[in-house]
Write a protein that holds these residues in place. Structure first.
Motif, short mmCIF file in Angstrom:
data_model
loop_
_atom_site.label_atom_id
_atom_site.label_comp_id
_atom_site.label_asym_id
_atom_site.label_seq_id
_atom_site.Cartn_x
_atom_site.Cartn_y
_atom_site.Cartn_z
N ALA A 39 12.33 19.73 53.34
CA ALA A 39 13.80 19.08 53.73
C ALA A 39 14.17 19.74 55.04
O ALA A 39 13.53 20.65 55.55
CB ALA A 39 14.76 19.60 52.75
N ASP A 49 9.38 11.62 49.50
CA ASP A 49 9.02 10.30 50.19
C ASP A 49 8.02 10.68 51.00
O ASP A 49 7.11 9.99 51.79
CB ASP A 49 10.10 9.50 50.55
N ARG A 96 11.68 19.79 48.70
CA ARG A 96 10.84 18.97 49.66
C ARG A 96 11.42 17.55 49.77
O ARG A 96 11.88 17.21 48.65
CB ARG A 96 9.45 19.11 49.16
N ASN A 97 11.13 16.74 50.69
CA ASN A 97 11.46 15.28 50.80
C ASN A 97 10.22 14.81 50.11
O ASN A 97 9.06 14.55 50.80
CB ASN A 97 11.66 14.87 51.95
#
Length: 260
Positions: A116, A111, A108-109
């Motif tokens: 992803a 931010d 997971r990103n």
């Protein structure tokens, strides 16, 4: 043995075209019921899926190609193709709980609080789909199987069990088909494909490359339909503001898009 292997490779079909792929972690509580990932993939416009059960990643996390490789090997083909009409990679729609125990099988990103590249989130939830499989049965790992899935006013599956994961993976794949329709083929000003995420999100933070689709829950706690956020749509020189309701049609056995 080497010659036999060469002949097997020669006899494989060259390519398998995938129309939509959904996946959902299965975390059953029963004894001798291993945790894993249910993958649903659709290859025909009829929307009938095939399923795979694979283990959770032992090292690191899965990437998009890992899921496609599972399908390729299970279907005994040389290649799988999963692209849109413009030749761009399509997202695998990966289910994720919004509360309780959450196990991520893909990166997971942090931010953006989203998966992803290669995956798009779909909130796992109780659905009106029923899977005709024994709740206690354990699917054979990495072997394709089919399940009869019906739509009903009320369906109850053990939360996080195999049936629950099957219907959520199936639902994610069905949503993938509807997101391929022209009304939802959205791009940013720079021509980048807009990712569609099915979850409740804070849309006050505008992200040009993500559109959120919110699940709408009925009084009994089951997902009833979905609503896109309001967005600007440019058709030639004409601009308009649009919002869509996405609901399941028992007649069509598919999701339909209704402009709000």
């Amino acid at each position: 043995m080497a010659e036999q292997y060469k002949q097997i490779e020669k006899n494989k079909a060259s390519d398998l075209i995938l129309l939509s792929v959904g996946a959902c972690p299965a975390l059953p509580n029963g004894k001798r019921q291993p945790h894993g990932l249910i993958i649903a993939y659709i290859t025909e416009l009829s929307g009938k899926p095939s399923f795979l059960f694979v283990g959770l990643p032992k090292k690191g996390l899965y990437v998009r190609e890992d899921i496609l490789d599972f399908i390729r090997e299970a279907e005994n083909v040389k290649h799988v193709t999963y692209k849109d009409d413009k030749g761009r990679d399509k997202d695998i729609r990966l289910c994720r709980h919004d509360s309780g125990t959450i196990i991520d099988v893909a990166a997971r990103n942090e931010d953006a609080n989203s998966f992803a590249d290669g995956f798009a989130e779909v909130t796992a939830a109780p659905l009106r789909f029923c899977a005709s499989m024994d709740e206690g049965a354990v699917p054979k790992e990495e072997k394709p199987f089919t399940v009869e899935i019906n739509y009903a006013s009320e369906c109850k599956h053990q939360a996080d069990g195999y049936c629950y994961a099957v219907v959520n993976a199936y639902n994610a794949a069905l949503l993938g088909l509807v997101f391929d329709r022209e009304e939802l083929q959205l791009e940013t000003r720079e021509g980048k494909r807009v990712r569609i995420e099915v979850r409740r999100a804070n849309v006050s933070v505008v992200e040009e490359d993500i559109m959120y689709v919110a699940p709408v829950t009925a009084s009994e706690g089951v997902t009833d339909y979905y609503l896109t956020e309001e967005f600007n749509y440019l058709d030639g020189n004409e601009a308009s503001t649009r919002k869509y309701k996405i609901s399941y049609s028992t007649r069509l056995c598919a999701y339909r898009i209704i402009r709000e």
